[in-house]
Design a protein around this motif. Structure first.
Motif, short mmCIF file in Angstrom:
data_model
loop_
_atom_site.label_atom_id
_atom_site.label_comp_id
_atom_site.label_asym_id
_atom_site.label_seq_id
_atom_site.Cartn_x
_atom_site.Cartn_y
_atom_site.Cartn_z
N PHE A 4 0.86 -1.18 0.00
CA PHE A 4 0.00 0.00 0.00
C PHE A 4 0.90 1.23 0.00
O PHE A 4 1.71 1.43 0.91
CB PHE A 4 -0.91 -0.01 1.23
CG PHE A 4 -1.93 1.09 1.25
CD1 PHE A 4 -3.05 1.02 0.46
CD2 PHE A 4 -1.75 2.19 2.08
CE1 PHE A 4 -4.00 2.04 0.48
CE2 PHE A 4 -2.69 3.20 2.12
CZ PHE A 4 -3.82 3.13 1.31
N VAL A 5 0.77 2.06 -1.00
CA VAL A 5 1.67 3.20 -1.18
C VAL A 5 1.31 4.31 -0.18
O VAL A 5 0.17 4.78 -0.13
CB VAL A 5 1.59 3.74 -2.62
CG1 VAL A 5 2.37 5.05 -2.75
CG2 VAL A 5 2.12 2.70 -3.59
N THR A 6 2.29 4.70 0.60
CA THR A 6 2.19 5.88 1.47
C THR A 6 3.40 6.74 1.14
O THR A 6 4.50 6.47 1.62
CB THR A 6 2.17 5.49 2.95
OG1 THR A 6 3.32 4.67 3.26
CG2 THR A 6 0.91 4.71 3.29
N GLY A 7 3.21 7.73 0.30
CA GLY A 7 4.37 8.39 -0.29
C GLY A 7 4.34 9.90 -0.24
O GLY A 7 3.39 10.53 0.23
N VAL A 8 5.44 10.46 -0.75
CA VAL A 8 5.62 11.90 -0.83
C VAL A 8 6.10 12.27 -2.22
O VAL A 8 6.83 11.51 -2.87
CB VAL A 8 6.65 12.41 0.21
CG1 VAL A 8 6.14 12.18 1.63
CG2 VAL A 8 8.01 11.75 0.03
N ASN A 9 5.67 13.41 -2.69
CA ASN A 9 6.24 14.03 -3.87
C ASN A 9 7.36 14.98 -3.44
O ASN A 9 7.30 15.57 -2.36
CB ASN A 9 5.19 14.86 -4.61
CG ASN A 9 4.20 14.02 -5.38
OD1 ASN A 9 4.44 13.64 -6.52
ND2 ASN A 9 3.04 13.74 -4.76
N ASN A 10 8.34 15.11 -4.31
CA ASN A 10 9.33 16.18 -4.14
C ASN A 10 9.73 16.69 -5.51
O ASN A 10 9.94 15.90 -6.44
CB ASN A 10 10.56 15.72 -3.37
CG ASN A 10 11.55 16.85 -3.19
OD1 ASN A 10 12.39 17.07 -4.06
ND2 ASN A 10 11.46 17.58 -2.08
N VAL A 17 11.80 8.84 5.26
CA VAL A 17 11.91 7.69 6.17
C VAL A 17 11.31 8.03 7.53
O VAL A 17 10.58 7.24 8.13
CB VAL A 17 13.38 7.26 6.32
CG1 VAL A 17 13.54 6.22 7.42
CG2 VAL A 17 13.90 6.70 4.99
N ALA A 18 11.60 9.23 8.03
CA ALA A 18 11.07 9.63 9.34
C ALA A 18 9.54 9.65 9.34
O ALA A 18 8.91 9.36 10.36
CB ALA A 18 11.62 11.00 9.73
N MET A 19 8.95 9.99 8.21
CA MET A 19 7.50 10.00 8.10
C MET A 19 6.93 8.59 7.98
O MET A 19 5.73 8.37 8.20
CB MET A 19 7.06 10.84 6.90
CG MET A 19 5.61 11.25 6.92
SD MET A 19 5.11 12.08 5.38
CE MET A 19 4.58 10.65 4.42
N GLY A 20 7.78 7.63 7.61
CA GLY A 20 7.31 6.28 7.37
C GLY A 20 6.88 6.04 5.94
O GLY A 20 6.25 5.02 5.63
N ALA A 21 7.22 6.96 5.03
CA ALA A 21 6.85 6.81 3.63
C ALA A 21 7.56 5.61 3.02
O ALA A 21 8.66 5.24 3.46
CB ALA A 21 7.20 8.08 2.86
N ASN A 22 6.96 5.02 2.01
CA ASN A 22 7.64 3.95 1.28
C ASN A 22 7.91 4.29 -0.18
O ASN A 22 8.59 3.54 -0.87
CB ASN A 22 6.86 2.62 1.38
CG ASN A 22 5.41 2.74 0.97
OD1 ASN A 22 5.01 3.68 0.29
ND2 ASN A 22 4.60 1.78 1.40
N GLY A 44 -3.35 3.50 -2.57
CA GLY A 44 -2.42 4.32 -1.80
C GLY A 44 -2.49 5.79 -2.15
O GLY A 44 -3.36 6.23 -2.90
N TRP A 45 -1.54 6.53 -1.59
CA TRP A 45 -1.54 7.99 -1.74
C TRP A 45 -0.11 8.51 -1.71
O TRP A 45 0.79 7.91 -1.12
CB TRP A 45 -2.36 8.64 -0.62
CG TRP A 45 -2.01 8.19 0.77
CD1 TRP A 45 -2.60 7.19 1.48
CD2 TRP A 45 -0.96 8.71 1.62
NE1 TRP A 45 -2.01 7.05 2.72
CE2 TRP A 45 -1.00 7.98 2.83
CE3 TRP A 45 -0.01 9.72 1.48
CZ2 TRP A 45 -0.11 8.22 3.88
CZ3 TRP A 45 0.88 9.98 2.52
CH2 TRP A 45 0.82 9.23 3.71
N ILE A 46 0.08 9.66 -2.37
CA ILE A 46 1.38 10.36 -2.37
C ILE A 46 1.08 11.84 -2.19
O ILE A 46 0.53 12.49 -3.08
CB ILE A 46 2.16 10.12 -3.68
CG1 ILE A 46 2.25 8.62 -4.00
CG2 ILE A 46 3.55 10.72 -3.60
CD1 ILE A 46 2.98 8.31 -5.30
N VAL A 47 1.44 12.37 -1.04
CA VAL A 47 1.07 13.73 -0.70
C VAL A 47 1.97 14.73 -1.45
O VAL A 47 3.15 14.48 -1.69
CB VAL A 47 1.15 13.95 0.83
CG1 VAL A 47 2.59 13.90 1.33
CG2 VAL A 47 0.45 15.23 1.25
#
Length: 414
Positions: free
Chosen positions: A58-64, A83-88, A354-357
Motif C-alpha cells: 500500500f503506497v504511502t508516499g511523498v512528492n518532491n 523515512v522519518a514520516m514512514g513513507a515507502n 495508496g496515496w502520495i502527498v
C-alpha cells in the motif's frame, strides 16, 4: 473549526480519527534505513493492489520537486525525512530541460535564478539541452546531469525507499515538455510536443537513455533496479485534444514496456476531469489522479466522496489507482482534520492502492525550510499536527495492509 458533514456517521468518524491519530503516533515507522540494503524485489500488481513478494504494498508516499537538482545534502534531507514520516515511495520528475548552453536557443524559464532549490534554483544543473552544433537534443551525463540522478537512486535504495520517476514534466517551471517544443520554435503548449515527429523522437531517445543507463554508483541499469517502483510517461501531460493524449499515451507506454519488462508504467496524468480515461490502455499498469479540492471548488466531504469514486473506478478496471498528488493549504483551519479524513478513507477502502502527498520539503542549504507562502502545501518534518497525521497514516498502513497476503486484500474488493 467544525466541518459540516453530509452524513451523520462522519461526525462520529471524525471524533474517532482524532483518537486514532494520536494513538498511532507511537507505532514505529514502516520503513527503516537500519539495514542499509536496497529493495530486492520489483513491485507488481494484483487486481487493485500493488504487491511485493506476494504481499500488498500500500503506497504511502511523498512528492518532491527538487531532489533531481538539489545538493547532495538537500537530497539526503528529503530522503531521511521521508523515512522519518514512514513513507515507502518518493515521486519525482526528471528535470531540468534548457535551451542551448551558448544561448542561441533560448531557455524559456529562469535557469540562472539565485534562490533555494525548492524555489527552482538549479545551480547549473540540467539533464537535456539543445545542441546547435548537432542541431538536436543533447543529454547531459555529467556530474551536473545524470550523475545527480544516480546519486538520488542509490541513496533511495539504501533507505529501502521506492521511486516513481516521471520521465518529464509537462509544465515549464524547469523547462519540461514546453522547453522541448520551444527548441523547434513552437508556441503551441498542448498539441505540438505530442504530435510532432521530432519531439516524439526526442522523447523516445530520452526514455531509452534513462531506462538503459547504468548507475555509476550501484552498477545497475535503471531497468534492473528494484528501487524504481514505476515509470511515468510525464507529469500531467495535458495534450489536447483528448484523443491525441490517449494515442500518445498508448504509443509511449508500449515503447517503455518494450525496453523494460521489470517496472510498472503509468501515465502520470491528473485524470480528474477525464475520470481515468487512460486506464483502459493495456500498457498502463495503474492509474493516477491528482486531487486539489479547492482548485475544483470541492468541500472536504465532497473530495472524500471523490476518493471513493476513483477507487470504484479502480475496481471496475481491475487495476491499482493512486491518488498521487493532493494538497490542502495549511491556512485552512480544518486542514488537519481534512488530511486525517482523506487518509482514513484511503486506508479503509480495499479498492484504493495508496496515496502520495504533495509535497515533502526539507531543510535547504540555506539552513531553513522553504517559505511556502503561496500554495502552503509543503509537508515538513516539524512535529506539526499534519506531519503527525501523516506519520500515523503510514504506520497504520504498515500494520493493517502489509502483513496480509495480496490475495486476501484483493478478495475484499467488491
Amino acid at each position: 473549526m467544525m466541518i459540516g458533514w453530509q452524513r451523520a456517521k462522519n461526525g462520529l468518524r471524525n471524533a474517532g480519527l482524532r483518537v486514532l491519530v494520536f494513538a498511532l503516533l507511537f507505532i514505529p515507522a514502516a520503513v527503516s534505513a537500519a539495514d542499509n540494503l536496497p529493495p530486492a524485489s520489483f513491485i507488481r500488481t494484483s487486481g487493485t493492489a500493488f504487491t511485493v513478494d506476494g504481499r500488498p504494498f500500500f503506497v504511502t508516499g511523498v512528492n518532491n520537486h527538487y531532489v533531481t537538482f538539489g545538493s547532495q545534502d538537500e537530497v539526503i534531507h528529503v530522503l531521511d525525512d521521508a523515512v522519518a514520516m514512514g513513507a515507502n515511495v518518493v515521486r519525482i520528475f526528471l528535470q531540468p530541460v534548457i535551451g542551448s548552453l551558448d544561448g542561441s536557443t533560448a531557455t524559456i524559464w529562469n535557469w540562472r535564478l539565485e534562490a533555494d532549490a525548492s524555489d527552482l534554483a538549479v545551480r547549473g544543473m540540467y539533464l537535456l539541452s539543445w545542441d546547435p552544433g548537432e542541431n538536436g537534443m543533447a543529454i547531459n551525463d555529467g556530474a551536473n546531469g545524470m550523475q545527480k540522478i544516480d546519486f538520488l537512486v542509490a541513496e533511495a535504495g539504501k533507505r529501502r525507499l521506492r521511486l516513481i520517476i516521471a520521465f518529464l514534466d509537462f509544465w515549464a517551471y524547469t523547462g519540461g515538455a514546453q522547453q522541448m517544443r520551444a527548441w523547434y520554435g513552437s508556441q503551441d503548449q498542448s498539441t505540438f510536443f505530442f504530435d510532432d515527429p521530432r519531439t516524439k523522437r526526442d522523447y523516445r531517445t530520452w526514455v531509452r537513455h534513462v531506462v538503459q543507463r547504468v548507475n555509476l554508483l550501484t552498477g545497475l541499469a535503471y531497468r534492473d533496479d528494484p528501487t524504481i517502483m514505476a515509470w511515468e510517461l510525464m507529469n500531467e501531460g495535458n495534450a489536447r485534444p483528448e484523443a491525441l493524449r490517449l494515442a500518445w499515451t498508448a504509443e509511449m507506454s508500449a515503447y517503455v514496456k518494450s525496453l523494460d519488462s521489470n517496472h510498472l508504467v503509468s501515465s502520470g496524468h491528473a485524470n480528474v476531469s477525464e475520470k481515468l480515461s487512460d486506464l483502459t490502455i493495456p500498457t498502463l499498469d495503474f492509474g493516477t489522479w491528482h486531487g486539489y479540492p479547492l482548485y475544483y471548488n470541492l468541500t472536504v466531504q465532497q473530495f472524500d466522496d471523490q476518493i471513493t469514486e476513483f477507487c470504484q473506478l479502480a475496481a471496475r478496471a481491475n487495476k491499482p489507482v493512486l491518488l498521487e498528488e493532493f494538497g490542502y493549504a495549511r491556512s485552512n483551519r480544518n486542514s488537519a482534520d481534512a488530511y486525517a479524513i482523506w487518509l482514513d478513507t484511503l486506508a479503509r477502502d480495499p479498492r484504493c492502492a495508496g496515496w502520495i502527498v504533495w509535497r515533502l520539503a526539507s531543510r535547504q542549504d540555506s539552513g531553513g525550510y522553504p517559505a511556502d507562502e503561496h500554495d502552503q502545501f509543503d509537508i515538513r518534518n516539524d512535529g506539526s499536527v499534519i506531519w503527525n497525521i501523516l506519520k500515523a497514516a503510514t504506520a497504520r498502513a504498515a500494520q493493517s495492509r502489509e502483513t496480509r497476503p495480496a490475495s486476501e486484500a484483493v478478495r475484499e474488493a467488491p
